[in-house]
Scaffold this active site. Sequence first.
Site, PDB file in Angstrom:
ATOM      1  N   ARG A  84       0.846  -1.190   0.000  1.00  0.00           N
ATOM      2  CA  ARG A  84       0.000   0.000   0.000  1.00  0.00           C
ATOM      3  C   ARG A  84       0.887   1.247   0.000  1.00  0.00           C
ATOM      4  O   ARG A  84       1.903   1.297   0.713  1.00  0.00           O
ATOM      5  CB  ARG A  84      -0.889   0.041   1.250  1.00  0.00           C
ATOM      6  CG  ARG A  84      -2.055  -0.932   1.251  1.00  0.00           C
ATOM      7  CD  ARG A  84      -3.117  -0.590   0.198  1.00  0.00           C
ATOM      8  NE  ARG A  84      -4.273  -1.471   0.272  1.00  0.00           N
ATOM      9  CZ  ARG A  84      -4.411  -2.616  -0.384  1.00  0.00           C
ATOM     10  NH1 ARG A  84      -3.446  -3.040  -1.187  1.00  0.00           N
ATOM     11  NH2 ARG A  84      -5.514  -3.335  -0.278  1.00  0.00           N
ATOM     12  N   GLU A  96      -4.255   7.094  -5.293  1.00  0.00           N
ATOM     13  CA  GLU A  96      -4.396   6.390  -6.571  1.00  0.00           C
ATOM     14  C   GLU A  96      -5.692   6.807  -7.244  1.00  0.00           C
ATOM     15  O   GLU A  96      -6.709   6.959  -6.558  1.00  0.00           O
ATOM     16  CB  GLU A  96      -4.397   4.875  -6.323  1.00  0.00           C
ATOM     17  CG  GLU A  96      -3.083   4.408  -5.712  1.00  0.00           C
ATOM     18  CD  GLU A  96      -3.077   2.918  -5.378  1.00  0.00           C
ATOM     19  OE1 GLU A  96      -4.079   2.218  -5.657  1.00  0.00           O
ATOM     20  OE2 GLU A  96      -2.066   2.461  -4.824  1.00  0.00           O
ATOM     21  N   HIS A 133      -1.540  -0.481  -9.703  1.00  0.00           N
ATOM     22  CA  HIS A 133      -2.094  -1.357  -8.657  1.00  0.00           C
ATOM     23  C   HIS A 133      -2.690  -2.629  -9.269  1.00  0.00           C
ATOM     24  O   HIS A 133      -3.907  -2.868  -9.175  1.00  0.00           O
ATOM     25  CB  HIS A 133      -3.135  -0.601  -7.827  1.00  0.00           C
ATOM     26  CG  HIS A 133      -3.348  -1.210  -6.468  1.00  0.00           C
ATOM     27  ND1 HIS A 133      -3.627  -0.459  -5.359  1.00  0.00           N
ATOM     28  CD2 HIS A 133      -3.339  -2.497  -6.051  1.00  0.00           C
ATOM     29  CE1 HIS A 133      -3.766  -1.263  -4.316  1.00  0.00           C
ATOM     30  NE2 HIS A 133      -3.592  -2.506  -4.714  1.00  0.00           N
TER      31      HIS A 133
HETATM   32  C1  GLV Z   1      -5.061  -5.459  -3.347  1.00  0.00           C
HETATM   33  O1  GLV Z   1      -4.361  -4.512  -3.219  1.00  0.00           O
HETATM   34  C2  GLV Z   1      -5.432  -6.322  -2.267  1.00  0.00           C
HETATM   35  O2  GLV Z   1      -5.281  -5.948  -1.097  1.00  0.00           O
HETATM   36  O3  GLV Z   1      -5.913  -7.423  -2.551  1.00  0.00           O
END
Ligand code: GLV
Length: 327
Positions: free
Chosen positions: A238, A267, A286
């Site tokens: 993250r 994001e 992401h």
């Molecule tokens: C994606 O970022 C997740 O946490 O699955």
Amino acid sequence: MKPFVYVTRQVPDAIYKRLAAKYDVEMWKEADKAVPREILLDKVSKADALLTVITDVVDEELFSRASSLKVVANMAVGIDNIDLDAASRYGVSICNTPDVLTDTTADLTFTLLLATARRVTEAAEFVKEGKWTSWAPMMLVGTDVHHKKIGIVGMGKIGTAVAKRAAGFDMDILYHNRNRHEVAEEMLGAQYRSLDGLLEEADFIVCLAPLNDDTRGLFQREHFQKMKKEAIFINASRGPIINEQALIEALEAKEIAAAGLDVFDKEPIHTDHPFLTMKNVVSLPHIGSATKETRMAMMRTCCENIEAVIDDGHPRTLVNKEVLHFD
Ligand code: GLV
């Protein structure tokens, strides 16, 4: 009356139909835009279940609007978009999608590491831009990955899966984690280090820690300064775990060599974000778990959890186990 399930992002037909066979289902139909807050608050007031994604803020205000909400099935392993304490107080089960995305996310993390070390995106752009005029001894030279030291910060399931891949590349594996990981130590030869020790020793620092109160802002300028000048920093967990400005400054000051980032503070990042002008930064949108197989498996897990809670069963991946004691 059938239970009402609200799905906050467009999902494939198979998933929609599975839910619609049993429930009254509504779905936010814009694939590329999060459901506006007012609409989510309105829908939750009558929902028995929500299928959410990481862009949805599931907080106290949202729970306070709900009258029959029993479960939030979040299509992610990370649950930092959800106020777990509030969920438990309101008696709402929170479920995530662990396990099904472990290998896929580890593959992407290692891809990002390789792409950053070997300048893959830069090289592909170079060809597309017509700059490839000849072979040259030092053209687009990168850095070896094999036989180097990887330092994994956050040795959970994905961290361990990345360590396995690193072992295949004959890397020395260092890790930092809240708890020692004896299996990784025995099976993969992983060596525990303090955070500072890992930062000083590793050639590749890979952040895979979950975002929580302990990890928010974990990487500050001083942490990048502790790394080797040749170090490559990878983040696939993250964005807010990193002070992004500190990373920009560390890259500008050449305190580290490069960064590969799948996640960001905010994001999506703007097209004028400084990372996008840096040749030594690989930025991805992401996509850690983004394969057809895994995204379908994540959505199926969400369906299973919704079905389990609504039918009074036990959800397989309940996060706030304490909800069982709040009645
Ligand atoms: C994606 O970022 C997740 O946490 O699955």
